[in-house]
Design a protein around this motif. Sequence first.
Motif, mmCIF file in Angstrom:
data_model
loop_
_atom_site.group_PDB
_atom_site.id
_atom_site.type_symbol
_atom_site.label_atom_id
_atom_site.label_comp_id
_atom_site.label_asym_id
_atom_site.label_seq_id
_atom_site.Cartn_x
_atom_site.Cartn_y
_atom_site.Cartn_z
ATOM 1 N N ALA A 248 -3.498 -5.591 -13.582
ATOM 2 C CA ALA A 248 -2.203 -5.809 -14.132
ATOM 3 C C ALA A 248 -1.781 -4.492 -15.004
ATOM 4 N N SER A 249 -3.214 -4.968 -15.811
ATOM 5 C CA SER A 249 -2.908 -4.297 -17.348
ATOM 6 C C SER A 249 -2.998 -2.475 -17.003
ATOM 7 N N SER A 250 -2.742 -2.119 -15.812
ATOM 8 C CA SER A 250 -4.257 -0.694 -15.656
ATOM 9 C C SER A 250 -3.506 0.758 -17.033
ATOM 10 N N GLU A 251 -1.652 0.078 -17.191
ATOM 11 C CA GLU A 251 -1.283 1.085 -17.900
ATOM 12 C C GLU A 251 -2.264 1.678 -19.577
ATOM 13 N N ILE A 252 -2.959 0.576 -19.470
ATOM 14 C CA ILE A 252 -3.745 0.413 -20.598
ATOM 15 C C ILE A 252 -5.222 2.014 -20.950
ATOM 16 N N PHE A 253 -5.663 1.474 -19.132
ATOM 17 C CA PHE A 253 -6.495 2.502 -19.416
ATOM 18 C C PHE A 253 -6.138 3.718 -19.247
ATOM 19 N N VAL A 254 -5.010 3.367 -17.532
ATOM 20 C CA VAL A 254 -4.093 5.066 -17.742
ATOM 21 C C VAL A 254 -4.081 5.642 -18.626
ATOM 22 N N LYS A 255 -3.415 5.684 -19.904
ATOM 23 C CA LYS A 255 -2.576 5.723 -20.967
ATOM 24 C C LYS A 255 -4.301 6.520 -21.893
ATOM 25 N N GLU A 256 -4.703 5.664 -22.083
ATOM 26 C CA GLU A 256 -6.083 6.277 -22.220
ATOM 27 C C GLU A 256 -6.745 7.896 -22.034
ATOM 28 N N ALA A 257 -6.964 7.551 -20.565
ATOM 29 C CA ALA A 257 -7.658 8.641 -19.488
ATOM 30 C C ALA A 257 -6.739 9.588 -19.950
ATOM 31 N N GLN A 258 -5.064 10.001 -20.523
ATOM 32 C CA GLN A 258 -4.233 10.810 -20.216
ATOM 33 C C GLN A 258 -4.443 11.565 -21.590
ATOM 34 N N HIS A 259 -4.439 10.388 -22.376
ATOM 35 C CA HIS A 259 -4.973 11.394 -24.549
ATOM 36 C C HIS A 259 -6.462 11.704 -24.126
#
Length: 265
Positions: A248-259
């Motif tokens: 549900a909070s995957s945007e947190i780890f997606v943004k970290e991976a993108q950065h």
Amino acid sequence: MNNSSHLRTVHVTRYVTPLREGGSLPALVEADDDFLYVLKFRGAGQGVKALIAELIGGELARALGMRVPEIVYATIDPALSRTEPDEEIQDLLRASDTGLNLAVHYLSGAITFDPVVNTVEPYLASKIVWLDCLITNVDRTARNTNMLIWHKELWLIDHGASLYFHHSGQNWEEHSRKPFTQVKDHVLLPQASELEKIDTEVKSILTLERIHSIVGLVPDIWLTGGSAFISADEERDMYIQFLETRLASSEIFVKEAQHAREALI
């Protein structure tokens, strides 16, 4: 409720050779179905938690359409420890011949994925990176890719280092919302250019029902409770809630991976 009927159980009849990778001493064994397996012992150093992570991580990967060797439950013939000359292996067999172990079908002739030689297209690379962020898999680096090339196709192996919060007793709820900073070392991060697309797609696959089904494969005997849990069912529910919250909070780890990827390229 344990949903163990979806995995086969094999009986290990022959210890072939140790696979001296890391400290857990997995082994190549033969089972009563005449197939070879890589056996992960319940009596090894990390115990059943590594087996739980292996099962959940592997079956999540399979649910997302990635190639993972068949995972089975495995029992060990007690006679094997009596005929094994190596004392360390003898102790490991003896410590593991009661209850269920875990085994993975052996891909004979497979070669280790080499990031210098082998390429992975962005869609698949992004899916693998996304999954490893979800399950906090710290063990997919250039030094140890835990991927094989078999019949010219990419196969994922060894998810036992995933879900590492369960080793330290950290608060699962807090951990489920953390970014996965170790993604910076992921061997496929440079190719993972489609993380947002993957993030949207997989949420229609990893439904609540699917997560319950996969976590339900964990046998009660691996869920020993411990001080923080009253029952095996409550411990199993911890894994379900961890995955649901992290999804549900995957945007947190997606943004970290993108950065982390931007910093590389």
